[in-house]
Design a protein around this motif. Sequence first.
Motif, mmCIF file in Angstrom:
data_model
loop_
_atom_site.group_PDB
_atom_site.id
_atom_site.type_symbol
_atom_site.label_atom_id
_atom_site.label_comp_id
_atom_site.label_asym_id
_atom_site.label_seq_id
_atom_site.Cartn_x
_atom_site.Cartn_y
_atom_site.Cartn_z
ATOM 1 N N PHE A 279 0.802 -1.224 0.000
ATOM 2 C CA PHE A 279 0.000 0.000 0.000
ATOM 3 C C PHE A 279 0.838 1.278 0.000
ATOM 4 C CE2 PHE A 279 -3.138 -3.121 1.580
ATOM 5 C CZ PHE A 279 -4.025 -2.985 0.531
ATOM 6 N N ARG A 280 2.100 1.192 0.409
ATOM 7 C CA ARG A 280 2.892 2.418 0.313
ATOM 8 C C ARG A 280 3.210 2.754 -1.144
ATOM 9 N NH1 ARG A 280 8.853 1.008 2.873
ATOM 10 N NH2 ARG A 280 9.628 -0.374 1.246
ATOM 11 N N ARG A 281 3.321 1.732 -1.983
ATOM 12 C CA ARG A 281 3.547 1.996 -3.401
ATOM 13 C C ARG A 281 2.296 2.569 -4.062
ATOM 14 N NH1 ARG A 281 6.994 -1.913 -1.886
ATOM 15 N NH2 ARG A 281 9.022 -2.051 -2.933
ATOM 16 N N ILE A 282 1.135 2.114 -3.619
ATOM 17 C CA ILE A 282 -0.115 2.649 -4.160
ATOM 18 C C ILE A 282 -0.337 4.072 -3.667
ATOM 19 C CG2 ILE A 282 -2.622 2.338 -4.191
ATOM 20 C CD1 ILE A 282 -2.094 -0.690 -3.935
ATOM 21 N N ALA A 283 -0.083 4.309 -2.374
ATOM 22 C CA ALA A 283 -0.254 5.653 -1.810
ATOM 23 C C ALA A 283 0.677 6.657 -2.474
ATOM 24 C CB ALA A 283 -0.004 5.623 -0.311
ATOM 25 N N ALA A 284 1.856 6.212 -2.889
ATOM 26 C CA ALA A 284 2.809 7.117 -3.529
ATOM 27 C C ALA A 284 2.264 7.682 -4.839
ATOM 28 C CB ALA A 284 4.126 6.384 -3.790
ATOM 29 N N LYS A 285 1.273 7.001 -5.411
ATOM 30 C CA LYS A 285 0.639 7.467 -6.650
ATOM 31 C C LYS A 285 -0.666 8.222 -6.367
ATOM 32 C CE LYS A 285 2.695 3.732 -9.380
ATOM 33 N NZ LYS A 285 3.569 4.593 -10.192
ATOM 34 N N ALA A 286 -0.891 8.547 -5.073
ATOM 35 C CA ALA A 286 -2.072 9.326 -4.644
ATOM 36 C C ALA A 286 -3.377 8.653 -5.046
ATOM 37 C CB ALA A 286 -2.018 10.752 -5.197
ATOM 38 N N ILE A 287 -3.405 7.319 -4.966
ATOM 39 C CA ILE A 287 -4.609 6.556 -5.285
ATOM 40 C C ILE A 287 -5.341 6.231 -3.987
ATOM 41 C CG2 ILE A 287 -5.490 4.389 -6.250
ATOM 42 C CD1 ILE A 287 -2.902 4.378 -7.996
ATOM 43 N N GLY A 540 -2.034 8.231 2.843
ATOM 44 C CA GLY A 540 -0.910 7.714 3.609
ATOM 45 C C GLY A 540 -1.264 7.154 4.967
ATOM 46 N N VAL A 541 -2.534 7.221 5.376
ATOM 47 C CA VAL A 541 -2.909 6.749 6.707
ATOM 48 C C VAL A 541 -2.649 5.259 6.863
ATOM 49 C CG1 VAL A 541 -4.828 6.390 8.299
ATOM 50 C CG2 VAL A 541 -4.594 8.559 7.115
ATOM 51 N N GLY A 542 -3.119 4.471 5.919
ATOM 52 C CA GLY A 542 -2.890 3.038 5.994
ATOM 53 C C GLY A 542 -1.411 2.711 5.995
ATOM 54 N N VAL A 543 -0.644 3.439 5.173
ATOM 55 C CA VAL A 543 0.794 3.202 5.119
ATOM 56 C C VAL A 543 1.430 3.463 6.476
ATOM 57 C CG1 VAL A 543 2.968 3.979 4.113
ATOM 58 C CG2 VAL A 543 0.967 3.676 2.661
ATOM 59 N N ARG A 544 1.021 4.559 7.119
ATOM 60 C CA ARG A 544 1.590 4.878 8.425
ATOM 61 C C ARG A 544 1.217 3.809 9.451
ATOM 62 N NH1 ARG A 544 1.486 10.753 11.497
ATOM 63 N NH2 ARG A 544 1.196 11.502 9.370
ATOM 64 N N MET A 545 -0.013 3.325 9.390
ATOM 65 C CA MET A 545 -0.433 2.248 10.294
ATOM 66 C C MET A 545 0.395 0.990 10.079
ATOM 67 S SD MET A 545 -4.592 2.386 10.396
ATOM 68 C CE MET A 545 -4.661 1.016 11.566
ATOM 69 N N PHE A 546 0.493 0.570 8.811
ATOM 70 C CA PHE A 546 1.203 -0.669 8.519
ATOM 71 C C PHE A 546 2.695 -0.537 8.828
ATOM 72 C CE2 PHE A 546 -2.272 -1.073 5.106
ATOM 73 C CZ PHE A 546 -3.140 -1.666 6.014
ATOM 74 N N GLN A 547 3.240 0.665 8.627
ATOM 75 C CA GLN A 547 4.646 0.900 8.958
ATOM 76 C C GLN A 547 4.873 0.735 10.455
ATOM 77 O OE1 GLN A 547 7.603 2.184 6.870
ATOM 78 N NE2 GLN A 547 8.273 1.086 8.692
ATOM 79 N N ALA A 548 3.982 1.324 11.251
ATOM 80 C CA ALA A 548 4.121 1.247 12.704
ATOM 81 C C ALA A 548 4.007 -0.191 13.200
ATOM 82 C CB ALA A 548 3.069 2.126 13.378
ATOM 83 N N LEU A 549 3.020 -0.916 12.689
ATOM 84 C CA LEU A 549 2.817 -2.291 13.136
ATOM 85 C C LEU A 549 3.942 -3.199 12.649
ATOM 86 C CD1 LEU A 549 -1.037 -2.534 12.545
ATOM 87 C CD2 LEU A 549 0.147 -2.248 14.726
ATOM 88 N N SER A 550 4.399 -2.977 11.417
ATOM 89 C CA SER A 550 5.500 -3.771 10.901
ATOM 90 C C SER A 550 6.770 -3.560 11.707
ATOM 91 C CB SER A 550 5.746 -3.419 9.432
ATOM 92 O OG SER A 550 6.883 -4.085 8.925
ATOM 93 N N SER A 551 7.060 -2.303 12.034
ATOM 94 C CA SER A 551 8.262 -2.000 12.810
ATOM 95 C C SER A 551 8.211 -2.640 14.190
ATOM 96 C CB SER A 551 8.432 -0.482 12.943
ATOM 97 O OG SER A 551 8.604 0.120 11.672
ATOM 98 N N ALA A 552 6.983 -2.813 14.719
ATOM 99 C CA ALA A 552 6.822 -3.460 16.023
ATOM 100 C C ALA A 552 6.745 -4.980 15.901
ATOM 101 C CB ALA A 552 5.571 -2.919 16.717
ATOM 102 N N GLY A 553 6.889 -5.501 14.682
ATOM 103 C CA GLY A 553 6.847 -6.947 14.474
ATOM 104 C C GLY A 553 5.474 -7.550 14.633
ATOM 105 N N ILE A 554 4.427 -6.749 14.375
ATOM 106 C CA ILE A 554 3.045 -7.195 14.581
ATOM 107 C C ILE A 554 2.413 -7.556 13.242
ATOM 108 C CG2 ILE A 554 0.750 -6.488 15.368
ATOM 109 C CD1 ILE A 554 2.210 -4.665 17.390
#
Length: 593
Positions: A279-287, A540-554
């Motif tokens: 989703f970060r690649r999709i968000a980068a295209k403002a979709i 970018g909201v979903g990206v920020r969520m997934f980034q935070a959870l991924s960094s926490a190993g969740i």
Amino acid sequence: MSLIVQKFGGTSVADCEKIVAAARKAIRAQREGHQVVMVVSAMGKNTDVLVDLAQQVSDNPPAREMDMLLSTGEQVSVALMAMAIDALGSKAVSLTGAQIGIRTDSTHTKARIRSIETSRVKQLLDEGNIVIAAGFQGIDENLNITTLGRGGSDTTAVALAAVLDADTCEIYTDVDGVYTTDPRVLPDARRVPQIAYDEMLELASLGAGVMHSRSIEFAKKFGVPIHVRSSFTDVPGTLIVHDPESRTRPVSGAAITKKEARITLEGIPDEPGVSLELFRRIAAKAISVDMIVQNISKDGKANISFTVPQNELKVTLDAVKQASELLQPENVTFDDHVSKVSVVGLGMATLPGVANKMFQVLSEAGINIQAISTSEIKISVLVSQADAQRALQAVHNGFELDVTPEDSPAEVSSVRVRDVTDPAIVVQRLREMEDLAIDDIELDRSQSLLLVRRVPDHPGIAAQVFDAVAAKGINIDVIIQNVGRDDCANVSFTCPVADYEKAFAALEEVVKEMGEGEVEGNREAAKLTVSGIGLRSHTGVGVRMFQALSSAGINVDLISTSEVRVNVIVDEHEGEPGLKALQAAFKDVLLDT
């Protein structure tokens, strides 16, 4: 002296006769003692004509030059409107977005407002002018003309009402208010005298054509009452405010989004960071990704599906191709002949049985559900385009939306005046007006997660599953349905931990009746929710969520999205770490922190 912002859409200024009629409405309001700011769209199909011209000279016109071209449509309208008002004996001044001082970012064709200067507009109003503002446009820090994308004139109108402390924002259009669904699609749709911001946000994001979601974001964020009215009649219209029409009805409206596209990645790794990479690649295209559906994995592999507007399928597939190089999905499929049908209502949060009833009426109509996604006040199903109209009619009839509820308020006869805003707050509004604002981040530890895997994909599956669950008196929260491999359906949902055993037994009975399928579950799950205004339009909201959870190993088991909330389901022991990770990730935009 009170101030009114009046917005007139393209159909309301489609020809000179209609421009003069709109001018008369503004003059009448001014003579009643109001200061008046008009926001005007391009005439009729003028924007479509300009787009067609661009396509005749270029297969891929530069976005900057498209903004330069499209902004001329509103410039024509505001000038003609000022001339009409002058000819009728009143004073008026027309202004482009740049002349007003509407500053945006530099995302051409989809720019977001950063600030609005008010001094010039206020001076002109104090001098007795009706100020006519060009909707849909602004200017970036390099003085490039920008446009605000779909619904941009609505956004301009509500944003101006916010920063000018207008008493109301009147949206004049070709319909006489907000209806339970689009009356041009279903003739038995009913006009509602009042609807809540959150309900209208969801309906707007789902394709209700009366207003665009970004303008509702502004209205809710800044407490601007919106009065939707007809340009051609004096019907009272509809107020969009904090409260719904009815406290006894679970559903207030239904909507159809006809031109959707679904993309499915099958057999991707079920591990932290997978959603982020996609989703970060999709968000980068403002979709704007809408319906995200991810089921519980099997053998370490998961399927994830999501929908995007049909016209953004190609660019989305390019982003998916980039992500696939890393994720290595077993298969990627898409379908650009699907539609989304949804019901919305604040009452869903407290009145049970809404999902079950929706699935039942669709089953009785013989309509197959390809995907399901729910939130606290919305249920969306994906169906084939061929079934979309019948599906909308079925749910509209099923929830009796054509019948006025007994506790409906009287017809709108006057506009509610909101409280005067503190000047310091008004100044704050001028800075970063469209910044993301998160209302709350919550952890619900009371959930359990169940899945019926590999059941036949045919009409009535969802109704059969949730009839069985409802018969046990079990309340359902998040519901996800996705089509897996071999065209089999997977249905997941959450329910209270105390009901887990009953729900599991009910599902086993369903599978036994079907003669195929399997039941899985996780008795101890947790739901993490991020709530705010405009989550879908802030890509970018979903990206920020997934980034935070991924960094926490969740790892994320399920995802459920709406205009105002994003829910993810994780293992119970990861709930608390997930909450802390999200709070840290959004601390800069979390209100009251």
